[in-house]
Design an enzyme around this catalytic site. Sequence first.
Site, PDB file in Angstrom:
ATOM      1  N   GLU A  61     -15.026  18.093  20.550  1.00 43.72           N
ATOM      2  CA  GLU A  61     -15.148  16.973  21.487  1.00 43.72           C
ATOM      3  C   GLU A  61     -15.233  17.475  22.929  1.00 43.72           C
ATOM      4  OE1 GLU A  61     -12.141  15.617  18.251  1.00 43.72           O
ATOM      5  OE2 GLU A  61     -12.903  17.490  19.119  1.00 43.72           O
ATOM      6  N   CYS A  84      -7.779  15.242  18.371  1.00 43.77           N
ATOM      7  CA  CYS A  84      -6.366  15.587  18.571  1.00 43.77           C
ATOM      8  C   CYS A  84      -5.797  14.812  19.755  1.00 43.77           C
ATOM      9  CB  CYS A  84      -6.199  17.090  18.772  1.00 43.77           C
ATOM     10  SG  CYS A  84      -6.751  17.703  20.363  1.00 43.77           S
ATOM     11  N   CYS A  93      -7.740  16.124  23.083  1.00 43.66           N
ATOM     12  CA  CYS A  93      -9.130  15.658  23.180  1.00 43.66           C
ATOM     13  C   CYS A  93      -9.184  14.186  23.581  1.00 43.66           C
ATOM     14  CB  CYS A  93      -9.842  15.853  21.847  1.00 43.66           C
ATOM     15  SG  CYS A  93     -10.200  17.590  21.473  1.00 43.66           S
ATOM     16  N   ARG A 191     -18.949  35.999   1.749  1.00 37.42           N
ATOM     17  CA  ARG A 191     -18.138  36.932   2.536  1.00 37.42           C
ATOM     18  C   ARG A 191     -18.130  36.521   4.007  1.00 37.42           C
ATOM     19  NH1 ARG A 191     -19.833  42.894   0.016  1.00 37.42           N
ATOM     20  NH2 ARG A 191     -19.057  42.477  -2.099  1.00 37.42           N
ATOM     21  N   THR A 203     -10.853  47.846  -9.546  1.00 35.88           N
ATOM     22  CA  THR A 203     -12.227  47.528  -9.154  1.00 35.88           C
ATOM     23  C   THR A 203     -12.700  48.472  -8.058  1.00 35.88           C
ATOM     24  OG1 THR A 203     -11.947  45.196  -9.732  1.00 35.88           O
ATOM     25  CG2 THR A 203     -13.725  45.725  -8.208  1.00 35.88           C
ATOM     26  N   LEU A 211     -17.388  45.798   0.530  1.00 35.70           N
ATOM     27  CA  LEU A 211     -16.737  44.508   0.764  1.00 35.70           C
ATOM     28  C   LEU A 211     -17.067  43.905   2.132  1.00 35.70           C
ATOM     29  CD1 LEU A 211     -13.166  45.144  -0.753  1.00 35.70           C
ATOM     30  CD2 LEU A 211     -15.237  44.312  -1.905  1.00 35.70           C
ATOM     31  N   ARG A 214     -23.428  41.868   4.630  1.00 37.69           N
ATOM     32  CA  ARG A 214     -24.626  42.607   4.995  1.00 37.69           C
ATOM     33  C   ARG A 214     -25.824  41.696   5.257  1.00 37.69           C
ATOM     34  NH1 ARG A 214     -22.028  45.944   1.257  1.00 37.69           N
ATOM     35  NH2 ARG A 214     -23.398  45.550  -0.517  1.00 37.69           N
ATOM     36  N   GLU A 301     -13.050  38.837  -5.391  1.00 38.25           N
ATOM     37  CA  GLU A 301     -14.129  39.466  -6.166  1.00 38.25           C
ATOM     38  C   GLU A 301     -13.537  40.491  -7.129  1.00 38.25           C
ATOM     39  OE1 GLU A 301     -17.637  40.914  -4.255  1.00 38.25           O
ATOM     40  OE2 GLU A 301     -17.693  39.310  -2.783  1.00 38.25           O
TER      41      GLU A 301
END
Length: 367
Positions: A61, A84, A93, A191, A203, A211, A214, A301
């Site tokens: 706002e 708010c 706001c 991501r 993993t 991780l 990209r 993941e």
Amino acid sequence: MSSKKDKFTLKDKNYMKLALNLASARKGLTGDNPSVGCLIVKNDKVISIGQTGLEGRPHAEHNAINNSLEELKGSKMYVTLEPCNHYGKTPPCTNSIIKSGISEIIYGMDDIDKKVKGKSFKILSNKKIKVKKGLLKKEAKSLYDSYIVNRNKKLPYVTGKIAVSKNSLIYSKGTKRITDKSSDKLTHYLRYKNDSIMISSKTLNTDNPKLNCRLKGFEKFSPKRIILDSNLEIKMNSYIIKSSKKNNTIIFHNSSNNKKIQTLKKRLTLVKSKVDNNKLFNLRIILKKLYTLGTRNLLVEGGDEITKNLIKDRLIDKFYLFKSPKNLKTSGKHKFFTSFSILISRYKKKSKISSKLAKDNITIYKR
């Protein structure tokens, strides 16, 4: 002053859809604060727009009011969430709205924050500003699913994701990629939209993943890396360790290997957490700790084991199942996805993502 019985026009709905799109674009990027979209309309013309700033400030706002090059007196504001009305790190706001001369406000849903909920309607109405609420409320509630979980449960909103082959394998030795390039782009988009990403050390040691995000131009939005590693078995020559910093990598452990602890402490954040008789962490405790450390949107993941435990404990809020049309070899070392039956029994709502460019079948599961 207006009541909830007022009908909204088609123009009202279209303007609110634009505000929701603005909010959606910043979702996951506004820290503790919800992402809000705002439009200011005068004489059936959009004269200004605003979004919540990155990391949560300034508010939408405030931005919309300050972005306007036209007189705001007699204009109408469309905002996705109740403005708010209290002093925090920024002024209310509602103060800015009152001072601006805006004559009407329409917002999507009440804020669930007790400091705000329902109060702005009264404050603005008392200043002779026409107020309506509940426009596209269902869509607004869907937009704020993660915010609702954060505030009500004091937990991160957890998105699970796993890729399986046609014959339900998540790993086959010698196969680097299960899904196609379109699915990979969606993975990197997830991501980008999550502030943290979690995997197990198993993993990490198997795949040596980066991780990071990209997608071109969005690399700086790569999530914080969270590793579950009870015995500190993480390989020290992994990409995660080599690229680790105190503010981008957290390892949860239950190890007494002081030498490795001291080495890792210099490079990243270590958190010791209890394990059960099976050497498994209490995942709810892990999530609560992550919330206190600032994680609001967590992408998981992990492999089959961590996925299964999160699903069983109903700790995943949304789950993406990527299914490839190709079979993987079962002749060598391989691993099946064993959580499907639990997934479909726990998560009844499902929708599909389809694209002419993608060969994979992508299903989203929600409670």
